[in-house]
Scaffold this motif. Structure first.
Motif, mmCIF file in Angstrom:
data_model
loop_
_atom_site.group_PDB
_atom_site.id
_atom_site.type_symbol
_atom_site.label_atom_id
_atom_site.label_comp_id
_atom_site.label_asym_id
_atom_site.label_seq_id
_atom_site.Cartn_x
_atom_site.Cartn_y
_atom_site.Cartn_z
ATOM 1 N N VAL A 21 0.849 -1.200 0.000
ATOM 2 C CA VAL A 21 0.000 0.000 0.000
ATOM 3 C C VAL A 21 0.881 1.244 0.000
ATOM 4 N N ALA A 22 1.980 1.156 -0.724
ATOM 5 C CA ALA A 22 2.974 2.235 -0.722
ATOM 6 C C ALA A 22 2.400 3.553 -1.235
ATOM 7 N N ASP A 23 1.420 3.476 -2.140
ATOM 8 C CA ASP A 23 0.854 4.692 -2.727
ATOM 9 C C ASP A 23 -0.356 5.216 -1.959
ATOM 10 N N LEU A 24 -0.682 4.595 -0.836
ATOM 11 C CA LEU A 24 -1.858 5.009 -0.069
ATOM 12 C C LEU A 24 -1.661 6.404 0.494
ATOM 13 N N ASP A 25 -2.632 7.270 0.238
ATOM 14 C CA ASP A 25 -2.642 8.616 0.805
ATOM 15 C C ASP A 25 -3.802 8.682 1.792
ATOM 16 N N TYR A 26 -3.498 8.917 3.060
ATOM 17 C CA TYR A 26 -4.545 8.818 4.064
ATOM 18 C C TYR A 26 -5.698 9.771 3.776
ATOM 19 N N GLY A 27 -5.390 11.024 3.474
ATOM 20 C CA GLY A 27 -6.453 12.000 3.264
ATOM 21 C C GLY A 27 -7.293 11.704 2.041
ATOM 22 N N ASP A 28 -6.638 11.372 0.915
ATOM 23 C CA ASP A 28 -7.363 11.151 -0.336
ATOM 24 C C ASP A 28 -8.044 9.792 -0.401
ATOM 25 N N ASP A 29 -7.425 8.764 0.199
ATOM 26 C CA ASP A 29 -7.922 7.394 0.051
ATOM 27 C C ASP A 29 -8.750 6.905 1.237
ATOM 28 N N LEU A 30 -8.500 7.429 2.408
ATOM 29 C CA LEU A 30 -9.220 6.961 3.599
ATOM 30 C C LEU A 30 -10.030 8.079 4.241
ATOM 31 N N GLY A 31 -9.365 9.098 4.730
ATOM 32 C CA GLY A 31 -10.069 10.175 5.399
ATOM 33 C C GLY A 31 -10.676 9.732 6.716
ATOM 34 N N PHE A 32 -11.699 10.451 7.149
ATOM 35 C CA PHE A 32 -12.339 10.170 8.425
ATOM 36 C C PHE A 32 -13.824 9.867 8.213
ATOM 37 N N PRO A 33 -14.416 9.091 9.098
ATOM 38 C CA PRO A 33 -15.835 8.744 8.949
ATOM 39 C C PRO A 33 -16.705 9.995 8.868
#
Length: 560
Positions: free
Chosen positions: A54-66
């Motif tokens: 998951v090297a390219d995972l961007d927390y803000g763009d891909d996950l964020g907050f509920p």
């Protein structure tokens, strides 16, 4: 999200581990003789996942907050910590009186929502005394011929205190009108009515074949419901865009997501083309997904679908209202995964499937009874199915924190993989002119049929283990009580609809049907006229026959 130097060190260490630690163990002891793939064979499952996957995972763009875009982690800020999912149990027990009894039982046992199953004649827009209905009345759900039957179903059940989901599609406008009429009779403000009408005709063309009218006319009925409910019943979900039946027909998880969201795109575009504002009706859209046995793949599927829908609504349709971008969904455990052999094993299967739905952030859940491979569930098995949800909610801890599997290298990799594959399928659909064109050419159906054929081949050749079916069989004598609908009950329902026609105000019915015909011939919204017709006790068959006369009946296109 990860430091490049750290990732390089992890890659190097993993290579060392593979060579020095894992390889000697595999050489000496081997691994299980199974293909390690996701449940529907879409992705190979690696022996180990690391941050490198998951090297390219961007927390803000891909996950964020509920509760915030892209909604991967949930559409509400508190999710199940704030309120548990709605616990629905499918019920439709042949006659209206029996269904009322089952609904009351479920409410007493702690069910927080009702889910209404209809028999095949009702789903096809036929009355119980029609020639086409013979032998099928009440068999797969409750027989509804008129508002009189609806009055029996909801006798003593205040509609301002329950949420009702109705599994109805081609005649959805009629059954929704009956629900609105019942609310009016009970003195419940229309704005307070809560529930969902399935109203998803695209999946009927794809998977179930319970359609009546041609696509263009069916789309008109659907968009009329969108418009009517946005103004009259804002708390009622106007459609449940269903991947459930697509998965039941044999699709992969990625196909389920792609074809379901593809259908959603088709509905939104039809409504926009009809002049509706996307942010006026889109918040009332809902989805319906399947929960299969592979827990982690299913969790990833739900997370990917949420993220994809937010992108689709913003990028394709310019939605600005956050609620327009939130994919809210109901889940039902997989009927196609239930087995007639060793039927008690189905309780275990349903438990794992329900766990996947909860970990994936569902808004409501139906758990199948262990005997649903054979018939409608008995009272005892439906209680066990409901208790499965209640134990999951109050004893398992699965609902105590939001999106608990987020950050798992495996789950995040699966989420990305399903999203990538599903968007690839949607792109292919676009090249074929959209879902409607892809369905009419039978392309979508062939994709699902090919997958189903391959899965069945794997089972028959022993490549895929189904416990109690092709492995771990036992000699057993089937001893189980099943729900049955008698010929006497069918005859009684037929007589009820005939008695209704004899006792109602025939002139009022004729006037209401004539008014409906006039609207159907024009371009006005049919829903107010349908509500008037059901209040006059016009039957399901009579109303659907008006639409049959004006719209025609759908004949499947070519298979080339």
């Amino acid at each position: 999200m990860f430091d490049p130097d750290d990732l390089e060190e992890i890659r190097s260490e993993k290579e060392r581990w593979e060579e020095e630690t894992r390889a000697p163990t595999v050489e000496r002891f081997g691994e299980r003789e199974e293909r390690f793939t996701t449940d529907t064979g879409g992705q190979e499952v690696k022996p180990l996942y690391t941050p490198d996957d998951v090297a390219d995972l961007d927390y803000g763009d891909d996950l964020g907050f509920p509760g915030e875009e892209p909604y991967t982690r949930g559409v509400y800020p508190t999710m199940h910590r704030g309120r548990l999912w709605t616990m629905r149990q499918y019920a439709g027990m042949g006659t209206a009186a029996e269904t009322n009894e089952r609904f009351r039982y479920l409410i007493d046992e702690g069910s927080s929502g009702l889910s209404m199953a209809f028999d095949l004649p009702t789903q096809m827009g036929y009355d119980s005394d029609a020639d086409m209905a013979a032998g099928e009345v009440g068999k797969s759900g409750v027989a509804i011929d008129s508002l009189e039957d609806f009055e029996r179903v909801f006798d003593g059940i205040p509609l301002d205190e329950v949420s009702t989901s109705m599994t109805i599609n081609a005649p959805a406008s009629v059954l929704l009108a009956m629900y609105v009429a019942m609310g009016d009779r009970q003195g419940v403000e229309r704005a307070e009515l809560r529930g969902t009408v399935q109203n998803d005709i695209m999946k009927e063309y794809i998977a179930r074949n319970l359609y009546i009218y041609p696509p263009e006319e069916s789309m008109r009925l659907i968009t009329d419901i969108f418009e009517f409910c946005a103004a009259e019943t804002p708390k009622f979900n106007t459609i449940s865009i269903s991947g459930y039946h697509i998965r039941e027909a044999g699709s992969t998880a990625a196909q389920e997501v792609a074809f379901t969201l593809g259908n959603g795109i088709e509905y939104v575009q039809a409504a926009v083309d009809a002049g509706l504002d996307v942010d006026e009706f889109a918040p009332q859209l809902s989805f319906f997904f399947n929960a299969h046995n592979n827990v982690l793949e299913e969790v990833a599927k739900f997370r990917a679908a949420r993220r994809m829908w937010a992108k689709i609504m913003e990028e394709r349709f310019g939605a600005e209202n956050p609620k327009s971008k939130q994919l809210k969904f109901h889940t039902q455990t997989a009927g196609s995964m239930l087995t007639a052999q060793q039927i008690e094993n189905n309780v275990v299967r349903v438990g794992y499937q329900a766990l996947a739905a909860v970990l994936g952030g569902t808004q409501s859940l139906h758990t199948n009874g262990k005997d649903e491979a054979l018939s409608l569930p008995t009272e005892k098995s439906v209680r066990t199915a409901l208790r499965t949800q209640q134990i999951l909610a109050h004893e398992s801890g699965a609902a105590d924190t939001i999106d608990p599997l987020a950050g798992s290298y495996y789950v995040e990799s699966l989420t990305d993989g399903i999203e990538e594959e599903a968007f690839g399928i949607i792109d292919e659909v676009d090249t074929r002119g959209g879902m409607l064109e892809a369905v009419e050419s039978q392309w979508v159906q062939r994709q699902i049929q090919d997958t189903a054929f391959e899965r069945q081949r794997e089972i028959e050749e022993g490549e895929r283990v189904i416990v109690g079916v092709n492995e771990y069989q036992v000699e057993e004598e089937a001893r189980i009580d099943l729900e049955e609908v008698s010929e006497e009950e069918e005859r009684a329902q037929v007589q009820r609809v005939r008695d209704l026609r004899a006792s109602r105000d025939s002139e009022a019915v004729e006037d209401a049907l004539a008014a409906l015909r006039d609207v159907a011939r024009g371009d006005g919204n049919v829903m107010p006229a349908v509500v008037d017709a059901v209040k006059a006790y016009a039957t399901v068959g009579e109303i659907c026959n008006v639409f049959r006369d004006e719209f025609g009946e759908y004949q499947p296109g070519s298979t080339v």
